[in-house]
Design a protein around this motif. Structure first.
Motif, PDB file in Angstrom:
ATOM      1  N   LYS A  74      43.398   6.916  38.428  1.00 22.08           N
ATOM      2  CA  LYS A  74      42.086   7.285  37.899  1.00 22.08           C
ATOM      3  C   LYS A  74      42.222   7.717  36.445  1.00 22.08           C
ATOM      4  O   LYS A  74      43.284   8.209  36.031  1.00 22.08           O
ATOM      5  CB  LYS A  74      41.480   8.432  38.722  1.00 22.08           C
ATOM      6  CG  LYS A  74      41.328   8.147  40.202  1.00 22.08           C
ATOM      7  CD  LYS A  74      40.517   9.230  40.895  1.00 22.08           C
ATOM      8  CE  LYS A  74      41.166  10.600  40.805  1.00 22.08           C
ATOM      9  NZ  LYS A  74      42.388  10.714  41.592  1.00 22.08           N
ATOM     10  N   PRO A  75      41.165   7.581  35.643  1.00 21.41           N
ATOM     11  CA  PRO A  75      41.223   8.011  34.237  1.00 21.41           C
ATOM     12  C   PRO A  75      41.632   9.470  34.082  1.00 21.41           C
ATOM     13  O   PRO A  75      42.397   9.816  33.176  1.00 21.41           O
ATOM     14  CB  PRO A  75      39.790   7.778  33.743  1.00 21.41           C
ATOM     15  CG  PRO A  75      39.241   6.727  34.638  1.00 21.41           C
ATOM     16  CD  PRO A  75      39.870   6.944  35.974  1.00 21.41           C
ATOM     17  N   GLY A  76      41.133  10.329  34.978  1.00 21.08           N
ATOM     18  CA  GLY A  76      41.460  11.746  34.880  1.00 21.08           C
ATOM     19  C   GLY A  76      42.920  12.063  35.145  1.00 21.08           C
ATOM     20  O   GLY A  76      43.398  13.160  34.812  1.00 21.08           O
ATOM     21  N   ASP A  77      43.653  11.114  35.751  1.00 16.47           N
ATOM     22  CA  ASP A  77      45.075  11.341  36.036  1.00 16.47           C
ATOM     23  C   ASP A  77      45.949  11.179  34.793  1.00 16.47           C
ATOM     24  O   ASP A  77      47.094  11.648  34.774  1.00 16.47           O
ATOM     25  CB  ASP A  77      45.566  10.353  37.103  1.00 16.47           C
ATOM     26  CG  ASP A  77      44.929  10.598  38.460  1.00 16.47           C
ATOM     27  OD1 ASP A  77      44.424  11.714  38.679  1.00 16.47           O
ATOM     28  OD2 ASP A  77      44.938   9.664  39.291  1.00 16.47           O
ATOM     29  N   VAL A  78      45.438  10.503  33.759  1.00 16.19           N
ATOM     30  CA  VAL A  78      46.269  10.179  32.596  1.00 16.19           C
ATOM     31  C   VAL A  78      46.771  11.429  31.874  1.00 16.19           C
ATOM     32  O   VAL A  78      47.987  11.599  31.698  1.00 16.19           O
ATOM     33  CB  VAL A  78      45.513   9.237  31.631  1.00 16.19           C
ATOM     34  CG1 VAL A  78      46.284   9.083  30.323  1.00 16.19           C
ATOM     35  CG2 VAL A  78      45.301   7.881  32.279  1.00 16.19           C
ATOM     36  N   PRO A  79      45.907  12.334  31.410  1.00 19.24           N
ATOM     37  CA  PRO A  79      46.432  13.503  30.688  1.00 19.24           C
ATOM     38  C   PRO A  79      47.327  14.387  31.551  1.00 19.24           C
ATOM     39  O   PRO A  79      48.332  14.912  31.065  1.00 19.24           O
ATOM     40  CB  PRO A  79      45.170  14.244  30.231  1.00 19.24           C
ATOM     41  CG  PRO A  79      44.058  13.707  31.058  1.00 19.24           C
ATOM     42  CD  PRO A  79      44.431  12.322  31.422  1.00 19.24           C
ATOM     43  N   ALA A  80      46.985  14.529  32.839  1.00 16.88           N
ATOM     44  CA  ALA A  80      47.799  15.372  33.721  1.00 16.88           C
ATOM     45  C   ALA A  80      49.182  14.756  33.939  1.00 16.88           C
ATOM     46  O   ALA A  80      50.206  15.463  33.938  1.00 16.88           O
ATOM     47  CB  ALA A  80      47.081  15.563  35.055  1.00 16.88           C
ATOM     48  N   SER A  81      49.238  13.437  34.115  1.00 11.18           N
ATOM     49  CA  SER A  81      50.520  12.759  34.322  1.00 11.18           C
ATOM     50  C   SER A  81      51.375  12.821  33.064  1.00 11.18           C
ATOM     51  O   SER A  81      52.596  13.035  33.128  1.00 11.18           O
ATOM     52  CB  SER A  81      50.279  11.299  34.721  1.00 11.18           C
ATOM     53  OG  SER A  81      49.530  11.216  35.918  1.00 11.18           O
ATOM     54  N   ALA A  82      50.743  12.632  31.909  1.00 10.19           N
ATOM     55  CA  ALA A  82      51.487  12.706  30.650  1.00 10.19           C
ATOM     56  C   ALA A  82      52.040  14.109  30.433  1.00 10.19           C
ATOM     57  O   ALA A  82      53.177  14.275  29.974  1.00 10.19           O
ATOM     58  CB  ALA A  82      50.578  12.301  29.491  1.00 10.19           C
ATOM     59  N   GLU A  83      51.259  15.115  30.780  1.00  5.94           N
ATOM     60  CA  GLU A  83      51.722  16.494  30.638  1.00  5.94           C
ATOM     61  C   GLU A  83      52.950  16.742  31.503  1.00  5.94           C
ATOM     62  O   GLU A  83      53.896  17.435  31.094  1.00  5.94           O
ATOM     63  CB  GLU A  83      50.591  17.455  31.028  1.00  5.94           C
ATOM     64  CG  GLU A  83      50.915  18.925  30.846  1.00  5.94           C
ATOM     65  CD  GLU A  83      51.127  19.301  29.394  1.00  5.94           C
ATOM     66  OE1 GLU A  83      51.910  20.249  29.157  1.00  5.94           O
ATOM     67  OE2 GLU A  83      50.538  18.659  28.507  1.00  5.94           O
ATOM     68  N   LEU A  84      52.969  16.144  32.683  1.00  4.05           N
ATOM     69  CA  LEU A  84      54.108  16.287  33.588  1.00  4.05           C
ATOM     70  C   LEU A  84      55.361  15.634  33.011  1.00  4.05           C
ATOM     71  O   LEU A  84      56.464  16.193  33.076  1.00  4.05           O
ATOM     72  CB  LEU A  84      53.752  15.664  34.940  1.00  4.05           C
ATOM     73  CG  LEU A  84      54.814  15.734  36.042  1.00  4.05           C
ATOM     74  CD1 LEU A  84      55.043  17.190  36.463  1.00  4.05           C
ATOM     75  CD2 LEU A  84      54.379  14.900  37.238  1.00  4.05           C
ATOM     76  N   LEU A  85      55.201  14.448  32.421  1.00  6.07           N
ATOM     77  CA  LEU A  85      56.352  13.692  31.921  1.00  6.07           C
ATOM     78  C   LEU A  85      56.806  14.138  30.534  1.00  6.07           C
ATOM     79  O   LEU A  85      57.933  13.839  30.126  1.00  6.07           O
ATOM     80  CB  LEU A  85      56.017  12.200  31.888  1.00  6.07           C
ATOM     81  CG  LEU A  85      55.816  11.525  33.250  1.00  6.07           C
ATOM     82  CD1 LEU A  85      55.420  10.069  33.069  1.00  6.07           C
ATOM     83  CD2 LEU A  85      57.085  11.625  34.094  1.00  6.07           C
ATOM     84  N   ARG A  86      55.954  14.827  29.801  1.00  7.64           N
ATOM     85  CA  ARG A  86      56.319  15.242  28.436  1.00  7.64           C
ATOM     86  C   ARG A  86      57.473  16.231  28.426  1.00  7.64           C
ATOM     87  O   ARG A  86      58.111  16.437  27.390  1.00  7.64           O
ATOM     88  CB  ARG A  86      55.100  15.846  27.735  1.00  7.64           C
ATOM     89  CG  ARG A  86      54.122  14.787  27.233  1.00  7.64           C
ATOM     90  CD  ARG A  86      52.803  15.385  26.822  1.00  7.64           C
ATOM     91  NE  ARG A  86      52.937  16.282  25.689  1.00  7.64           N
ATOM     92  CZ  ARG A  86      51.954  17.059  25.235  1.00  7.64           C
ATOM     93  NH1 ARG A  86      50.781  17.044  25.861  1.00  7.64           N
ATOM     94  NH2 ARG A  86      52.129  17.823  24.199  1.00  7.64           N
TER      95      ARG A  86
END
Length: 768
Positions: A74-86
């Motif tokens: 989902k679009p809303g998953d993008v910033p949360a997933s990036a925050e996890l991988l950063r």
């Protein structure tokens, strides 16, 4: 099925599915696309666990790198997933709005032609293939509306005060929906009838004037209070209101809300138009020569209760004014949307820097480059603490001059960026021994073009080509070309400011200070050459040179321009703006050097050019601005100092006799923060607090229009909102408005305050 049309709007519905509204020759069609998946980029060594990803090659800061393109559900998953991988490695492009991501990746542009191949599923048409096409007109069905509300207690409150009527205007004329003896029995019926009207007319573009802040939020609240089923969009959703910064943004699904106020404000801010006030009646009069029905706003509730039909006419004319203003500014806004790739709703509310970022985002994808990440709060703060040295200014001696030639470097900052390949990715490259070296010592690559100069070069080249075509075109084609070259000019002139904006993705101090250093070099070199040519250089500022010449030396002036252009690199060019028989440069205080950008010139056709005077500022009263303007006109056209002085004395006498209307004395400004957070009471704050004490509700974010009255001891105590002012303090307006404004000019001629207040001898222009 094959559908061709122009793209009105793209939004996202449940499940991350895109809904596209297309304007076709058979009406507005909607198609859906569920094939596009949200993603971002991850620079880790190994593929991220728990995510679907693929390895790709992209340019990062100008150098090719291998990364992982990581997909999300989902679009809303993008910033949360990036925050996890950063925490493991750098991530990129995780904060691009999903609709923009879709438009960029698909290569389609709002307000432009597209062709869609579709297949039917569950009664809906879904996209199989989509592409941009030429030749499709963008002709949305447009309707403007305005509301009047019950305002017995001053400013209307939507939780309490009903909407009385809704005026509307479109290509077919004007109309009115109202509650009361001549209309609907209830407000609820009126609101639902308005929604039905939009469906019946199949409106694509819904126009308001300040509807983001007032009309749409007000109607939304009234629908809730009355229980009205008021669906103004093409879907079942209510009006969507979101707070961004200091203003609301109000949207309606399936239609584009065009707030004309935002468009006019932007044009006024960048100097494309010059308005003293932003009220609808003032903008309508200044831009179109239109006139509204005369009704005092505070008496609307009384007139409505009395059954006065003038209120309805007032409302309809407001809607008509909004509709005509929308038509006036729409061509430029459509072109900005097409050039930047932003949706019309977004582009009409964007700043100049946001237009640049939108264009660079689209072009970066096209060239295979990843966007730099936005700076952190600490990075932004550090950048803000380190300002860049600005432009060179040769300050003029105050006075009146004759035979003035004004030269401008054509698009100076943009031309420097393109000519010298100024870009963060070309800075201090390792591949060039013979690089472009700025006066600051920074080196820029000569071999590989950077994204910014590459895109900016395309913008400039396109604009110059369109300007040439515009000169030959006629009618509608000429208007279309003018709108496009105007939009390109705005974007081109905004590139430099964006690169030094602390919150910019492409910020570079080295780039910014190199551009201004080169600009100082070229303007100073032009001044040196002018003096060697035998001219007296009067004034120089940023990209302009003013010099004086003797009668009969017009040919020498043009020869000087050609000589300078022979020495300029790349596409840089010095242009002769015009020759002016007379000009006035004023002083900051009597005896000082002339002020920066404060002058007035008149050309051979009698056209006056004014820069820097109070008449183009809102925080001076109209009486000061208008008197100053008349003084300039008299001196430039007639050279008659005595007539100018007489005009000032007559205006002072009018003020002291109480003959000047209060509207001519109103000062317009705004509060920069909440009223209760000020430590020192300013006049505008005093006016707001006095009105509140009297029981009036005052919108702190709206322009404050106040008059200095005789009631009180200090200026702040004397300030009253225009609607509450009963008289005015004549001495204040003489000493603090009119005299300071006119002495900016007449002081340059050796006149003092005493000369204007008494009948002493005046100097003439010949004394200079």
């Amino acid at each position: 099925m094959l559908v061709r049309g122009s793209l009105l709007q793209v939004d996202v519905v449940r499940g991350g599915i895109f809904r596209l509204a297309l304007l076709t020759r058979n009406g507005t069609k909607r198609v859906y696309d569920d094939s596009f998946k949200p993603y971002f980029y991850y620079a880790g060594v190994e593929a991220p666990r728990g995510f679907k990803s693929e390895r790709v090659k992209k340019l990062v800061a100008g150098k090719e790198r291998e990364l992982f393109k990581v997909y999300c559900r989902k679009p809303g998953d993008v910033p949360a997933s990036a925050e996890l991988l950063r925490n493991k490695a750098e991530c990129f492009e995780y904060d691009i709005p999903f609709q923009r991501r879709y438009l960029v990746d698909k290569g389609i542009t709002p307000c432009d032609g597209i062709e869609v191949e579709t297949e039917e599923r569950n009664g809906r048409q879904f996209v199989k293939a989509i592409k941009r096409v030429e030749g499709e007109p963008f002709a949305p069905k447009t309707l403007a509306f305005d509301i009047e509300t019950y305002n017995e207690r001053g400013i209307s409150e939507p939780t309490r005060d009903p909407c009385l009527m809704i005026g509307y205007a479109d290509e077919e004329g004007t109309g009115l929906l109202e509650q009361g003896p001549r209309g609907f029995k209830t407000e609820k019926e009126m609101l639902e009838a308005f929604a039905a009207l939009l469906r019946e007319k199949r409106v694509d573009l819904l126009c308001t004037y300040n509807g983001d802040e007032f009309d749409l939020p007000y109607l939304k609240e009234r629908a809730v209070r009355t229980g009205a089923v008021m669906r103004l969009g093409r879907d079942k959703a209510p009006v969507h209101v979101k707070r961004l910064g200091i203003r609301n943004r109000a949207g309606v699904g399936g239609r584009t809300h065009f707030d004309v106020y935002d468009a006019v404000y932007f044009l006024n801010y960048i100097g494309a138009i010059r308005l003293e006030r932003m009220r609808l009646e003032d903008v309508y009069r200044e831009l179109l020569g239109g006139k509204k029905v005369e009704i005092k706003k505070e008496e609307i509730w009384k007139l409505w209760k009395a059954g006065d039909s003038h209120v309805g006419e007032y409302c309809k004319v407001d809607a008509l004014a909004c509709f005509q203003l929308a038509k006036r500014v729409m061509p430029q806004e459509i072109e900005l949307s097409r050039i930047t790739g932003s949706q019309l709703f977004d582009s009409t509310r964007a700043t100049a820097g946001q237009h640049v970022e939108a264009l660079l985002t689209r072009k970066a994808f096209e060239y295979g480059e990843l966007l730099p990440n936005k700076p952190s709060h600490s990075q932004t703060a550090a950048r803000s603490q380190n300002p860049i040295e600005g432009a060179f200014v040769k300050v003029p001696d105050a006075g009146v001059y004759e035979n003035i030639a004004v030269f401008d470097f054509r698009s100076l900052y943009p031309s420097i960026i393109v000519t010298h390949n100024v870009d963060p990715t070309t800075l201090n490259c390792s591949c060039c021994e013979d690089a472009f070296v700025s006066p600051k010592g920074h080196r820029f690559c000569k071999k590989k073009p950077g994204l910014i100069p590459r895109v900016l070069g395309e913008v400039l080249e396109t604009r110059f080509k369109i300007k040439a075509e515009e000169k030959k075109a006629v009618g509608a084609k000429k208007e279309e070309l003018h709108a496009r070259q105007w939009a390109l000019k705005i974007i081109a002139n905004s590139f430099y400011g964006y690169t030094v904006y602390p919150r910019s993705r492409w910020y570079s101090r080295e780039c910014g200070e190199s551009v201004t250093a080169w600009a100082r070099h070229y303007i100073q070199d032009a001044i040196r050459q002018a003096e060697e040519y035998g001219f007296k250089v009067l004034y120089g500022d940023t990209d302009s040179v003013f010099l004086t010449f003797k009668s009969g030396e017009e040919g020498k002036v043009k020869a000087f321009k050609e000589k300078v252009n022979e020495t300029l690199p790349g596409n840089m060019e010095l242009e002769l703006e015009d020759l002016y028989p007379r000009g006035i440069f004023v002083s900051k205080k009597q005896g000082e050097k002339g002020a920066k950008k404060k002058y007035a010139l008149i050309n051979a056709e009698g056209k006056i050019k004014i820069r820097g005077f109070e008449l183009v500022r809102r925080d001076w009263s109209p009486v000061a601005r208008h008197t100053q303007r008349r003084i300039l006109e008299i001196l430039l056209k007639k050279g008659d100092v005595e007539e100018a002085v007489k005009l000032v004395r007559d205006k002072i006498a009018e003020l002291k006799e109480g003959k000047v209307p209060l509207t001519e004395l109103a000062i317009i400004t705004s509060l920069r923060k909440k009223a209760d957070s000020y430590a020192i009471k300013s006049p505008e704050l005093g006016a707001v607090l006095e009105a509140r004490k009297a029981g009036e509700k005052v919108d702190e974010e709206a322009p404050i229009e106040y008059v200095i009255t005789t009631s009180g001891k200090t200026v702040s105590e004397k300030a009253r909102l225009l609607s509450r002012a009963k008289d005015y303090d004549a001495d204040y307006y003489v000493q603090n408005q009119v005299l300071p404004a006119v002495l900016k000019i007449l002081g340059a001629l050796g006149l003092s305050e005493d000369d204007l207040l008494t009948k002493g001898r005046q100097k003439g222009l010949g004394d200079w």
